[in-house]
Design a protein around this motif. Structure first.
Motif, mmCIF file in Angstrom:
data_model
loop_
_atom_site.group_PDB
_atom_site.id
_atom_site.type_symbol
_atom_site.label_atom_id
_atom_site.label_comp_id
_atom_site.label_asym_id
_atom_site.label_seq_id
_atom_site.Cartn_x
_atom_site.Cartn_y
_atom_site.Cartn_z
ATOM 1 N N UNK A 1 0.838 -1.199 0.000
ATOM 2 C CA UNK A 1 0.000 0.000 0.000
ATOM 3 C C UNK A 1 0.874 1.250 0.000
ATOM 4 N N UNK A 2 1.962 1.193 0.778
ATOM 5 C CA UNK A 2 2.875 2.324 0.803
ATOM 6 C C UNK A 2 3.502 2.592 -0.554
ATOM 7 N N UNK A 3 3.842 1.519 -1.280
ATOM 8 C CA UNK A 3 4.419 1.682 -2.618
ATOM 9 C C UNK A 3 3.420 2.330 -3.575
ATOM 10 N N UNK A 4 2.170 1.902 -3.507
ATOM 11 C CA UNK A 4 1.131 2.513 -4.359
ATOM 12 C C UNK A 4 0.992 4.006 -4.049
ATOM 13 N N UNK A 5 1.063 4.332 -2.766
ATOM 14 C CA UNK A 5 0.939 5.723 -2.367
ATOM 15 C C UNK A 5 2.103 6.558 -2.914
ATOM 16 N N UNK A 6 3.321 6.003 -2.844
ATOM 17 C CA UNK A 6 4.483 6.719 -3.367
ATOM 18 C C UNK A 6 4.356 6.963 -4.868
ATOM 19 N N UNK A 7 3.849 5.979 -5.596
ATOM 20 C CA UNK A 7 3.695 6.144 -7.048
ATOM 21 C C UNK A 7 2.648 7.218 -7.375
ATOM 22 N N UNK A 8 1.550 7.228 -6.639
ATOM 23 C CA UNK A 8 0.534 8.260 -6.883
ATOM 24 C C UNK A 8 1.078 9.649 -6.561
ATOM 25 N N UNK A 9 1.823 9.745 -5.469
ATOM 26 C CA UNK A 9 2.399 11.037 -5.101
ATOM 27 C C UNK A 9 3.403 11.496 -6.163
ATOM 28 N N UNK A 10 4.214 10.569 -6.678
ATOM 29 C CA UNK A 10 5.182 10.905 -7.722
ATOM 30 C C UNK A 10 4.480 11.442 -8.958
ATOM 31 N N UNK A 11 3.368 10.831 -9.331
ATOM 32 C CA UNK A 11 2.619 11.311 -10.500
ATOM 33 C C UNK A 11 2.079 12.725 -10.273
ATOM 34 N N UNK A 12 1.661 13.026 -9.050
ATOM 35 C CA UNK A 12 1.163 14.377 -8.758
ATOM 36 C C UNK A 12 2.300 15.397 -8.883
ATOM 37 N N UNK A 13 3.484 15.007 -8.426
ATOM 38 C CA UNK A 13 4.620 15.917 -8.548
ATOM 39 C C UNK A 13 4.933 16.201 -10.016
ATOM 40 N N UNK A 14 4.897 15.147 -10.859
ATOM 41 C CA UNK A 14 5.178 15.329 -12.288
ATOM 42 C C UNK A 14 4.221 16.338 -12.911
ATOM 43 N N UNK A 15 2.963 16.282 -12.465
ATOM 44 C CA UNK A 15 1.944 17.129 -13.076
ATOM 45 C C UNK A 15 2.005 18.586 -12.597
ATOM 46 N N UNK A 16 2.768 18.833 -11.533
ATOM 47 C CA UNK A 16 2.819 20.185 -10.975
ATOM 48 C C UNK A 16 3.971 20.998 -11.552
ATOM 49 N N UNK A 17 5.098 20.333 -11.839
ATOM 50 C CA UNK A 17 6.318 21.064 -12.213
ATOM 51 C C UNK A 17 6.345 21.379 -13.710
ATOM 52 N N UNK A 18 7.313 22.232 -14.084
ATOM 53 C CA UNK A 18 7.505 22.594 -15.475
ATOM 54 C C UNK A 18 8.324 21.524 -16.198
ATOM 55 N N UNK A 19 8.402 21.632 -17.508
ATOM 56 C CA UNK A 19 9.149 20.662 -18.306
ATOM 57 C C UNK A 19 10.635 20.694 -17.985
ATOM 58 N N UNK A 20 11.175 21.874 -17.734
ATOM 59 C CA UNK A 20 12.612 21.984 -17.468
ATOM 60 C C UNK A 20 12.990 21.613 -16.030
ATOM 61 N N UNK A 21 11.999 21.393 -15.169
ATOM 62 C CA UNK A 21 12.280 21.006 -13.785
ATOM 63 C C UNK A 21 12.541 19.496 -13.703
ATOM 64 N N UNK A 22 13.203 19.097 -12.647
ATOM 65 C CA UNK A 22 13.477 17.674 -12.412
ATOM 66 C C UNK A 22 12.817 17.244 -11.113
ATOM 67 N N UNK A 23 12.081 16.152 -11.188
ATOM 68 C CA UNK A 23 11.512 15.531 -9.991
ATOM 69 C C UNK A 23 12.275 14.236 -9.757
ATOM 70 N N UNK A 24 12.838 14.060 -8.572
ATOM 71 C CA UNK A 24 13.645 12.874 -8.274
ATOM 72 C C UNK A 24 13.203 12.275 -6.947
ATOM 73 N N UNK A 25 13.394 10.961 -6.858
ATOM 74 C CA UNK A 25 13.198 10.273 -5.566
ATOM 75 C C UNK A 25 14.563 9.790 -5.108
ATOM 76 N N UNK A 26 14.983 10.254 -3.933
ATOM 77 C CA UNK A 26 16.334 9.925 -3.482
ATOM 78 C C UNK A 26 16.340 8.889 -2.367
ATOM 79 N N UNK A 27 15.179 8.368 -2.013
ATOM 80 C CA UNK A 27 15.126 7.311 -1.014
ATOM 81 C C UNK A 27 13.849 7.372 -0.212
ATOM 82 N N UNK A 28 13.377 6.184 0.238
ATOM 83 C CA UNK A 28 12.221 6.117 1.131
ATOM 84 C C UNK A 28 11.070 6.996 0.696
#
Length: 801
Positions: free
Chosen positions: A422-449
Motif C-alpha cells: 500500500x505504501x508503494x502505491x501511495x508513493x507512485x501516486x504522489x510521484x505522479x502528482x509531482x510530475x503534473x505540478x512542475x515545469x518541463x525543465x524542472x526535475x523531480x527525483x526520488x532519493x530514497x524512502x
C-alpha cells in the motif's frame, strides 16, 4: 678329473710299495693313501653339488628373465590398447604377477598435499592384498613412520631402489603395520621405481617377490625400460584427455567458433555458430566470413581489422553481424592468426559472442543506475548530474536555482498499518502528482524512502514559495488505494542558489536542514533555509558523530527522579533520566540529543543500556532493604516499533530477577497513537507479564478515548505544562480534574509531573491525584545518593506524621 687324479695316485702308490723295505712302512703308506682317497672323493662330490646348484640358479635366472620378457611384451601391448591410466595400471600389475611370477605388483599415487602414498591399483594371488597394502601407510616424509622403506626412498630420491633380500635391511626400524604386511605376504625382495607424468613425479611401481635376489641386473634393466614406457604412456593419456577436452569445449562452447584456412575460407564451425547465425556448416563451407557482414560498417573498417590481424596476429572488438534471417545483432569478435614454427600462416581462428542480451541487460542496468525502480523518477545519481548541468546553465545566465526536499509526514504509519504494498502505491501516486505540478525543465527525483527532490532552474524565492504552497495543497488531497482513502501531508525544505549553496551537496544538505525545521514547526508546511539553521545543522552533525562513541566512552549517566505517593507520602519509585556529559561539548540536554539518537537509530542501543542500568540499580536497592520501589524507563517511538522490544525487556527483568511490578515503562501519548493496533499488542504482552505501563505527557497529544480504554495502562502522567500555572489558571485546573476523573474511571493511577510548589501539591492532593514528582520533592539524583535520600525522606515523613 677325478679319474686322472686316481690313476696318478695308483701309479705313485705302486712305486711306493715296490720301494718299501719293511712291513711297518708299508702299513703307514696304505693308511695315508686311503685317507687321501676319501678326501678326494668328498671334494669331488661337493664340487658336483655346487656345479648342479649353479646350473639351477642360472636356469632360474634365465627363466625369470624370460618371464619378465614375456611380461614386458604384454605390458607394451597393454599400454597401446588401454583407454585410461587406471586400466593400464590394472593390466600391468596383473601381467607382472602372472607372467613374471612375482608375489605382488602395485602402483602407488603420491598425494602432494600430505606426502602420503596411496595404492591405486594392485594385483596378487593373495585375496586380501588391498587390505594388506593399506597397512603399509607409506609416506615420502623421512620422519614419518612409513618413510624409511624402498618405496618412500625411491620417491624421495627420484631413482629406483632395489632390495635384494628383505632380511638384510634394518627390519626392526620399520613400523608394525609394515612388518604385518610384509610378513603376511612372505616378501623377500622388493623393487620400487618412481613414475613420472610429463616429468612431474606421479607415484611408484612396486613389485614384491617371495624369493631373494629376484631382481638381478638384467631384470632391473627390463623394469627400468618398462617404467620409462609407462611414463611416456601417462603423458600420452594427458595429451589425449586434453585433446578430448578441447574438442568437447569447442563443441559445447557458447561462443561461436570459425576456423579459416590461410586463404580466409571457412573450414570448420561449431554448434554455437549455427545457433547464433542460423547457418549450418554445409552452407558456409569454403566461403569467406563476410557472409555474416551486416553492411553497417564501412569497407575501411574491415580493411583495418584484417590488417591488424595479419600484422599483429590479433584483433578484437564489437561489430554488427547479419544472421541468416537478415536480422542484425551485435557480437564481441576476436580474430587470431595462427602460424607454424617457421612463422608461416596456417589458419585463422575467429571467436564471437552474441551480446544482444548483454546489451539489453546493460541498457536496463544503465536505466536502473539512474532511475528509481518504483516510481520511474530520476534517482540521486541522475539528480546530481542534472543539478551540475542546471547550475552551469544558471551561472552563465546569472539566474537563481531552487532545490526542494519533500518528505511525507508520518509515511511510516502507512507502511506499518496498511503494509508496504500500500505504501508503494501511495508513493507512485504522489510521484505522479509531482510530475503534473512542475515545469518541463524542472526535475523531480526520488532519493530514497519517502524523500523527493525538486530541481527548479531559474526559480527565485517567490516562485519557490508559490510552488511549495501548491505542492502542499496537491499532496493533501486524499488518495484512494484498493478502496482505502488515505490522507497525506508533506514537509518541504527549500534552498536557493547561490545564497544557500553553490553545488549539489550543499544545496541538498541545506534543503534537508530546512525540511527538518518545517517538521519541528508542526509539519504540513515549508521552510526556507537560513544561517541560523546552518548553525543548528552543524551542531546536529557534531552531536550525531559524538554520540556513536559516547556509550563506549562512558559519557552517559542515569539519574533518578523520585515519585511520591500522596496517600502516605512514601517514596514509591523513580523515573530513570538519561544524561550526557561530553568532555568537550559539556552537558547536552536530552531534548537536543534524543531526537538525533532516534533519527540515527542509536536510541536502540542507548535505550537498552538505560533499561539494563536502571534494572541493575533497582535490584541493588532492593537487596539493601529498600522495599516497594519501582523504576520507570522511557521508551522512544523507535524502540516501541522494534520487533524484539518485549523480548529485550523480559530478558532484562529475568537477568536481574526483578518482580514485574518493579519495572515500569513509559511512552508518550504520541508514541502510543502512532500505530494504535501495534501499540495495543505490545502493551497487552507486557501487561500479561505483569509489567506496568504509563502514558507520559498525557493531554499534550491527540489521544482517542476509544483507543485509550483498550490500552493496558497502569498510569497517566499529567504533563508539567498543565501543573505549572495552578492554582492560578482555571483552565489548567479543569483539565487536571478531567484527567484524574478519566483515570479513576478507567482504573488508572495519575502521576503529576513538574510539581514545584506547596500550592500545587495541595491542589493535586485535594483532587485525588495518586502520585507526584518534581523539584518540590527532589531534582534528579545520581544513583549513589539515592540510599541517603530515601533514609532522609523517611525520617522527615515520620516526623511530620
Amino acid at each position: 678329473m677325478f679319474v686322472i687324479f686316481s690313476l696318478s695316485w695308483i701309479i705313485a702308490f705302486s712305486i711306493a710299495v715296490a720301494e718299501a723295505d719293511d712291513h711297518h712302512h708299508l702299513h703307514v703308506l696304505i693308511v695315508g693313501s686311503l685317507s687321501y682317497l676319501l678326501f678326494a672323493a668328498g671334494y669331488f662330490i661337493y664340487y658336483r653339488i655346487q656345479e648342479i646348484a649353479d646350473r639351477k640358479r642360472d636356469d632360474e635366472r634365465i627363466y625369470r628373465l624370460n618371464q619378465f620378457y614375456a611380461a614386458r611384451c604384454f605390458c607394451s601391448r597393454v599400454m597401446a590398447s588401454s583407454r585410461s591410466p587406471d586400466e593400464m595400471f590394472r593390466k600391468i600389475c596383473h601381467a607382472i604377477v602372472e607372467y613374471a611370477d612375482m608375489t605382488v605388483a602395485w602402483v602407488g599415487w603420491l598425494n602432494p598435499h600430505d606426502d602420503a602414498v596411496y595404492p591405486i591399483s594392485s594385483y596378487s594371488r593373495f585375496p586380501n592384498i588391498v587390505e594388506l597394502l593399506q597397512l603399509l601407510k607409506l609416506s615420502v616424509d623421512e620422519t614419518a613412520p612409513g618413510g624409511k622403506g624402498a618405496v618412500a626412498t625411491a620417491l624421495r630420491e627420484h631413482h629406483p631402489v632395489w632390495t635384494p633380500d628383505i632380511g638384510k635391511i634394518l627390519y626392526e626400524e620399520q613400523p608394525d603395520s609394515w612388518k604385518t604386511a610384509i610378513t603376511s605376504l612372505n616378501i623377500r625382495s622388493i623393487a620400487a621405481l618412481p613414475l613420472k607424468q610429463n616429468n612431474i613425479l606421479y607415484g611408484a611401481l612396486c613389485v614384491y617377490s617371495d624369493v631373494p635376489n629376484a631382481f638381478d641386473n638384467s631384470v632391473q634393466d627390463l623394469m627400468t625400460d618398462l617404467v620409462s614406457d609407462i611414463d611416456f604412456a601417462l603423458g600420452h593419456f594427458v595429451h589425449e584427455e586434453q585433446l578430448q577436452l578441447s574438442a568437447q569445449i569447442i563443441e559445447q562452447s557458447s561462443e561461436g567458433l570459425i576456423l579459416l584456412d590461410n586463404s580466409g575460407r571457412i573450414v570448420m564451425v561449431n554448434a554455437a555458430f549455427t545457433m547464433i547465425t542460423g547457418y549450418g556448416f554445409d552452407e558456409v563451407r569454403g566461403k569467406p566470413p563476410d557472409i555474416l557482414s551486416s553492411g553497417i560498417h564501412e569497407k575501411d573498417f574491415y580493411t583495418a581489422m584484417w590488417n591488424s590481424v595479419n600484422e599483429g596476429d590479433m584483433w578484437q572488438g564489437e561489430v554488427f553481424n547479419r544472421r541468416k534471417d537478415t536480422s542484425i545483432h551485435p557480437v564481441w569478435l576476436s580474430i587470431k592468426a595462427m602460424r607454424d614454427d617457421n612463422g608461416i600462416l596456417t589458419h585463422y581462428i575467429i571467436r564471437f559472442t552474441d551480446v544482444t542480451k548483454h546489451k539489453e541487460v546493460e541498457e536496463k542496468a544503465q536505466w536502473f543506475s539512474h532511475f528509481d525502480a518504483l516510481t520511474g523518477l530520476p534517482n540521486r545519481i541522475l539528480l546530481r548530474e542534472r543539478c551540475r548541468m542546471a547550475l552551469s546553465m544558471v551561472q552563465r545566465k546569472s539566474e537563481s536555482l531552487g532545490m526542494m526536499l519533500i518528505d511525507l509526514d508520518n509515511f511510516r504509519n502507512v507502511n506499518d498499518s496498511l503494509g508496504h504494498d500500500m505504501g508503494d502505491h501511495l508513493l507512485k501516486q504522489f510521484a505522479n502528482r509531482l510530475r503534473n505540478v512542475v515545469r518541463e525543465q524542472d526535475t523531480v527525483a526520488r532519493i530514497g524512502g519517502d524523500e523527493f527532490v525538486l530541481l527548479l532552474p531559474g526559480a527565485d524565492t517567490d516562485a519557490a514559495a508559490f510552488l511549495a504552497e501548491r505542492l502542499i495543497s496537491v499532496a493533501a488531497q486524499s488518495y484512494t488505494i484498493d478502496g482505502n482513502e488515505i490522507s497525506l501531508t508533506t514537509s518541504i525544505g527549500i534552498a536557493l542558489y547561490p545564497c544557500d549553496g553553490t553545488d549539489f551537496d550543499m544545496l541538498l544538505r541545506n534543503a534537508d536542514t530546512a525540511m527538518y525545521r518545517a517538521k519541528e514547526s508542526g509539519r504540513n508546511d515549508y521552510c526556507f533555509f537560513t544561517e541560523e539553521m546552518q548553525t543548528r545543522s552543524t551542531r546536529r552533525l557534531q552531536l550525531d558523530s559524538a554520540m556513536r562513541r559516547a556509550l563506549e566512552r562512558n559519557q552517559f549517566t542515569v539519574y533518578y527522579q523520585p515519585k511520591m505517593s500522596l496517600k502516605d507520602d512514601r517514596i514509591v519509585g523513580f523515573e530513570a533520566l538519561l544524561r550526557w556529559n561530553h568532555p568537550e561539548l559539556g552537558p547536552i540536554s536530552p531534548v537536543e540529543f534524543i531526537p538525533i539518537a532516534e533519527n540515527n537509530s542509536e536510541i536502540l542501543i542507548i535505550g537498552e543500556w538505560v533499561m539494563r542500568t536502571a534494572a541493575r540499580q533497582i535490584r541493588e536497592w532492593l537487596d539493601k532493604g529498600f522495599a516497594n520501589l519501582s523504576v520507570a524507563v522511557n521508551l522512544s517511538v523507535v524502540q516501541f516499533r522494534h520487533p524484539r522490544l518485549v523480548e529485550v525487556i523480559l530478558d532484562i527483568q529475568d537477568e536481574f530477577k526483578l518482580p514485574p511490578e518493579c519495572l515500569h515503562v513509559e511512552l508518550t501519548e504520541g508514541v502510543a497513537m502512532t500505530n494504535t493496533m501495534a501499540a495495543i499488542t505490545v502493551m497487552d504482552e507486557l501487561n500479561r507479564h505483569g509489567l506496568c505501563i504509563s502514558i507520559d505527557d498525557f493531554g499534550t497529544g491527540y489521544s482517542s478515548l476509544a483507543y485509550l480504554k483498550r490500552f493496558s495502562v497502569y498510569s497517566l502522567k499529567i504533563d508539567r505544562s498543565f501543573v505549572k500555572d495552578i492554582p492560578a489558571d482555571a483552565d489548567d485546573m479543569a483539565i487536571i480534574d478531567a484527567v484524574i476523573s478519566l483515570a479513576q474511571s478507567l482504573g488508572m493511577v495519575t502521576i503529576a509531573e513538574g510539581v514545584e510548589t506547596e500550592e500545587q501539591l495541595a491542589f493535586l492532593r485535594e483532587r485525588g491525584c495518586a502520585e507526584i514528582q518534581g523539584y518540590l520533592l527532589s531534582r534528579p539524583i545520581p544513583a549513589e545518593n539515592i540510599p541517603a535520600f530515601l533514609v532522609e525522606h523517611e525520617l522527615k515523613r515520620n516526623l511530620s506524621y
